[in-house]
Every structure is written in structure tokens, then in C-alpha cells.
Design a protein around this motif. Structure first.
Motif, PDB file in Angstrom:
ATOM      1  N   TYR A 175      44.869  34.123  39.292  1.00 61.17           N
ATOM      2  CA  TYR A 175      43.516  33.786  38.834  1.00 61.17           C
ATOM      3  C   TYR A 175      42.608  33.623  40.047  1.00 61.17           C
ATOM      4  O   TYR A 175      43.057  33.202  41.125  1.00 61.17           O
ATOM      5  N   ASP A 189      45.078  29.477  28.279  1.00 57.34           N
ATOM      6  CA  ASP A 189      45.947  30.011  27.215  1.00 57.34           C
ATOM      7  C   ASP A 189      47.356  30.302  27.716  1.00 57.34           C
ATOM      8  O   ASP A 189      47.940  31.358  27.433  1.00 57.34           O
ATOM      9  N   LYS A 200      38.377  29.850  38.777  1.00 53.81           N
ATOM     10  CA  LYS A 200      38.915  29.688  37.427  1.00 53.81           C
ATOM     11  C   LYS A 200      40.106  28.744  37.424  1.00 53.81           C
ATOM     12  O   LYS A 200      40.334  28.022  36.443  1.00 53.81           O
ATOM     13  N   ASP A 259      39.368  30.167  28.506  1.00 51.26           N
ATOM     14  CA  ASP A 259      39.690  31.209  27.532  1.00 51.26           C
ATOM     15  C   ASP A 259      39.723  30.662  26.117  1.00 51.26           C
ATOM     16  O   ASP A 259      40.212  29.554  25.868  1.00 51.26           O
TER      17      ASP A 259
END
Length: 261
Positions: free
Chosen positions: A62, A227, A66, A142
Motif C-alpha cells: 500500500y 478490507d 493509505k 475501502d
């Protein structure tokens, strides 16, 4: 047994009293949790993010910004609940004599303490939800996982509020809160996986970090935001439930002893 039986729905009156006071100055109260994540994401995302690039987390890569964003939500939960039930509760108890005034009504001492803890958890929920909104608008969380983040925020807030109330029952004066902030809150702020993955630490450091409450809140918030939730989050949920139950009962018992004496 009497400790639990003396807790009633009347504790919500204490919660409502704190809510009403809070919303009198709602503009001032909502600006910091709105601006802080923007400043953090801008400074650390654009600054460190350029240097770090991508971060590996649970086998995926990532962008650093983030990875960082869920950590900011977790930090907001801890600070909001801890400040409210240490400095905020101590001022109401010792300087404003608010507790004495409420106890003179049909409410029990237990109702007052539980109402304070519930309000601390609510502050954590409100402030972290504002941070979450900023993170979502920035495209750093997300769907649909982030929808469960407010639930974790309230549960984590309840845990930190209970821990904080326990310290409020023990400290002799308001300056003594420097000890738990320096010895507990600051280490959690730095070493709970908020700013970097725990896997970069040596094994003994990773094991030590797993003992910290914020580590489990951070992991769950990050996993729901990205997620990637799994079995480890169920372990974190169990950790939060057990520690909350222990510190909640201890806080009610110790605060009652202090208020009676």
C-alpha cells in the motif's frame, strides 16, 4: 454484586449532561478532529510518503499514506477517550464539584462513573468518525469495510475510557496525569503499529507491542479500512472485551471508594 446492581439507566442522565455541555461549544470541539488528520496526512503522507513509498502489510503493498490513515483514526480513539476521562472527569470531580451535585440527586455514585465512561467512549466515537470521514473523502479507506470502523471506535473508546477512569481514581492531583501519559500513552502512540508495520520490529518488540491496547485497536481499524480482516481481528476483539470488562469494574470500584472517602 451490589456494585453492578447499583448501576442503572439513570447513568444516561450524566451522559446527557456532558453531551449538552459539549454541544454548547460544538464548533470549537469539532474543528481539531477535522483539521488534525488533514495536517497529518498532508505532512506525513506527502513528506514521509515520498521517502517511504509503499509499505507491505499482510502480504499486500500500500502507499504509505493509505497505510497511515487508519492509524490516525486509532490514535484519535485513544486520545479522545483518555483525555475526556482523565483531565475532563478530574476537573468535573475535583474543581467544578459536578459529581457532588449529581450524587445529591437520586443518581447513585455508580451511575455517575458509568455515565462518565459512556461519555468518554462517545467522544472517541464522534472524533474518530470525523477523522474517518476525512480519510474516506481522501479515498484512503475501502468500501464496505470502513462502515464497521465506527463500531470498533466505540468499543475501543469504552476500553480507553475505563482505563482512564481507573487512573482518575488513583492520582492525587491533576499534574499526576503526566505519569500515565508519559509511561503508557506515548509508548502506545509510537509503538502500536500506527506509523509503521510491527513486522519491522525485532521479535521481542513485536511481542511487547501485542500487550498494548492500542495495537489491537489499530490492527482492527486498519484491517476493516483495507478490507483485510481475518482471525487476528477476532483475537483483537476478545482482547478489547476482556480488558474493558476488567478495567470497567475496577474503575467503578476504585472511583466509588475515592468519592466516598
Amino acid at each position: 454484586m451490589s456494585l453492578i446492581s447499583n448501576i442503572s439507566w439513570k447513568s444516561l442522565h450524566v451522559w446527557r449532561r456532558n453531551r449538552d455541555v459539549f454541544f454548547i461549544t460544538w464548533k470549537t470541539n469539532f474543528i481539531p478532529p477535522f483539521l488534525e488528520p488533514i495536517l497529518y496526512l498532508t505532512a506525513m503522507g506527502l513528506g514521509f510518503g515520498v521517502l517511504v513509498g509503499q509499505v507491505e502489510y499482510q502480504g499486500n503493498f500500500y502507499d504509505y499514506i493509505k497505510f497511515l490513515a487508519p492509524g490516525l483514526i486509532a490514535i484519535s480513539i485513544m486520545y479522545s477517550a483518555f483525555f475526556e476521562c482523565t483531565y475532563g472527569s478530574f476537573v468535573r470531580m475535583h474543581y467544578q464539584k459536578t459529581f457532588d451535585a449529581i450524587i445529591a440527586t437520586p443518581l447513585s455514585i455508580e451511575d455517575v462513573i458509568v455515565g462518565e465512561i459512556l461519555w468518554g467512549a462517545t467522544k472517541a466515537f464522534l472524533n474518530s468518525t470525523i477523522v474517518l470521514a476525512v480519510v474516506v473523502v481522501a479515498g484512503l479507506a475501502d468500501f464496505p469495510g470502513f462502515l464497521l470502523v465506527p463500531v470498533i471506535a466505540f468499543l475501543g473508546g469504552l476500553m480507553f475510557a475505563s482505563i482512564a477512569m481507573l487512573f482518575t481514581a488513583l492520582v492525587p492531583n491533576i499534574d499526576s496525569f503526566n505519569y500515565p501519559f508519559f509511561l503508557l500513552i506515548t509508548p502506545m502512540f509510537l509503538f502500536s503499529g500506527t506509523f509503521f508495520p510491527l513486522t519491522v520490529l525485532p521479535i521481542w518488540g513485536q511481542n511487547l507491542a501485542q500487550l498494548l491496547p492500542l495495537t489491537h485497536v489499530t490492527t482492527m481499524i486498519r484491517d476493516f479500512s483495507l478490507d483485510t480482516f481475518g482471525v487476528i481481528d477476532l483475537v483483537g476483539l476478545l482482547y478489547i472485551a476482556v480488558l474493558t470488562a476488567i478495567t470497567f469494574l475496577a474503575a467503578v470500584m476504585m472511583m466509588k471508594r475515592r468519592l466516598i472517602s
